[in-house]
Design a protein around this motif. Sequence first.
Motif, short mmCIF file in Angstrom:
data_model
loop_
_atom_site.label_atom_id
_atom_site.label_comp_id
_atom_site.label_asym_id
_atom_site.label_seq_id
_atom_site.Cartn_x
_atom_site.Cartn_y
_atom_site.Cartn_z
N ILE A 69 0.82 -1.25 0.02
CA ILE A 69 -0.15 -0.04 0.00
C ILE A 69 0.95 1.21 -0.02
CG2 ILE A 69 -1.93 -1.13 1.39
CD1 ILE A 69 -1.11 0.53 3.49
N ARG A 70 0.23 2.28 -0.52
CA ARG A 70 0.90 3.67 -0.50
C ARG A 70 0.20 4.38 0.70
NH1 ARG A 70 1.28 6.25 -5.48
NH2 ARG A 70 -0.75 6.89 -5.27
N ARG A 71 0.73 4.53 1.73
CA ARG A 71 0.06 5.20 2.85
C ARG A 71 -0.38 6.59 2.62
NH1 ARG A 71 1.95 3.30 8.45
NH2 ARG A 71 1.41 5.36 8.84
N ALA A 72 -1.71 6.69 3.35
CA ALA A 72 -2.19 7.98 3.02
C ALA A 72 -1.29 9.30 4.07
CB ALA A 72 -3.78 7.99 3.44
N ASP A 73 -0.87 8.79 5.24
CA ASP A 73 -0.37 9.64 6.18
C ASP A 73 1.01 10.17 5.70
OD1 ASP A 73 1.05 7.24 6.62
OD2 ASP A 73 0.66 7.53 8.83
N ASN A 74 1.81 9.39 5.03
CA ASN A 74 3.29 9.71 4.60
C ASN A 74 3.65 9.52 2.83
OD1 ASN A 74 3.97 7.12 4.53
ND2 ASN A 74 4.75 7.32 6.46
N GLY A 75 2.71 8.88 2.27
CA GLY A 75 3.19 8.58 1.10
C GLY A 75 3.92 7.66 0.62
N ALA A 76 4.40 6.79 1.78
CA ALA A 76 5.31 5.52 1.68
C ALA A 76 4.79 4.35 1.47
CB ALA A 76 6.02 5.58 3.07
N TRP A 77 5.38 3.69 0.60
CA TRP A 77 5.18 2.33 0.15
C TRP A 77 5.47 1.13 1.16
CZ3 TRP A 77 1.93 0.76 -3.49
CH2 TRP A 77 1.72 1.61 -4.44
N GLU A 78 4.48 0.30 1.67
CA GLU A 78 4.71 -0.36 2.67
C GLU A 78 3.82 -1.69 2.61
OE1 GLU A 78 4.16 1.37 6.56
OE2 GLU A 78 5.40 2.99 6.46
N PRO A 79 4.35 -2.94 3.17
CA PRO A 79 3.25 -3.90 3.44
C PRO A 79 2.05 -3.59 4.34
CG PRO A 79 5.38 -4.75 4.11
CD PRO A 79 5.57 -3.08 3.98
N PRO A 80 0.87 -4.00 4.18
CA PRO A 80 -0.33 -3.61 4.99
C PRO A 80 -0.17 -4.07 6.25
CG PRO A 80 -0.79 -5.32 3.44
CD PRO A 80 0.36 -4.93 2.92
N GLY A 81 -0.67 -3.19 7.20
CA GLY A 81 -0.60 -3.67 8.73
C GLY A 81 -0.90 -2.48 9.67
N GLY A 82 -0.81 -2.78 10.82
CA GLY A 82 -1.17 -1.38 11.79
C GLY A 82 -0.95 -2.11 13.30
N ILE A 83 -1.42 -1.42 14.04
CA ILE A 83 -1.33 -1.67 15.53
C ILE A 83 -2.32 -2.77 15.99
CG2 ILE A 83 -1.50 -0.43 17.94
CD1 ILE A 83 0.80 0.50 16.63
N LEU A 84 -1.96 -3.71 16.85
CA LEU A 84 -2.72 -4.89 17.38
C LEU A 84 -3.53 -4.35 18.35
CD1 LEU A 84 -2.66 -8.11 17.29
CD2 LEU A 84 -1.08 -7.92 19.00
N GLU A 85 -4.58 -4.49 18.31
CA GLU A 85 -5.64 -4.15 19.54
C GLU A 85 -5.37 -5.01 20.71
OE1 GLU A 85 -9.48 -4.20 17.62
OE2 GLU A 85 -8.87 -2.76 16.29
N ARG A 86 -5.64 -4.47 21.79
CA ARG A 86 -5.45 -5.15 23.13
C ARG A 86 -6.00 -6.84 22.97
NH1 ARG A 86 -3.87 -3.92 28.26
NH2 ARG A 86 -3.66 -1.67 27.80
N ASP A 87 -7.24 -6.74 22.59
CA ASP A 87 -7.95 -8.14 22.74
C ASP A 87 -7.64 -9.05 21.61
OD1 ASP A 87 -9.50 -6.65 21.02
OD2 ASP A 87 -11.35 -7.05 21.86
N GLU A 88 -6.59 -8.81 20.71
CA GLU A 88 -6.60 -9.46 19.51
C GLU A 88 -5.30 -10.54 19.49
OE1 GLU A 88 -7.72 -7.35 15.41
OE2 GLU A 88 -6.23 -6.36 16.34
N ARG A 89 -5.55 -11.68 19.03
CA ARG A 89 -4.49 -12.29 18.70
C ARG A 89 -3.69 -11.90 17.51
NH1 ARG A 89 -6.71 -16.85 16.65
NH2 ARG A 89 -4.57 -17.77 16.24
#
Length: 147
Positions: free
Chosen positions: A29-49
């Motif tokens: 993905i090209r991130r909306a916040d900084n225009g960088a290309w990265e694999p998709p991902g994000g912060i793990l939620e507290r109750d998620e595996r």
Amino acid sequence: MTNATAEKPLHSVSVAGIVVREDGRVLAIRRADNGAWEPPGGILERDERPEEGVLREVAEETGIAVEVEQLTGVYKNLTLGVIALVFRCRPVGGVEQLSEESTAVRWLTPGEAEDAMKEVFAVRVADALDGEAPHVRSHDGVRLLAA
């Protein structure tokens, strides 16, 4: 423990998916916040595996449903205190779509991913594809740090 140590915030944990198609291309993905290309991902939620977090993040950011295959790396951003768990995944459905977090979604060759991504993200793709997982690496947000 000193006061300075006690006042430091806890680490945050993120997850990312290196989604690999049958033709060897990887989802980026090209991130909306900084225009960088990265694999998709994000912060793990507290109750998620971790595996659940990868499924959610990839689908939210790209529209692609995946199946998690293997943990391929653990990466620590020493500057921000973020620990990223990165998993190799395979697509099982969905259609590429944009989100609030992505301005482009593309399937890149490994070489294109290496050229388009910062070193700390390109290495995650290379690590996921090399079959020698899992890797453990530290970085400063831009460059890998020597072990």
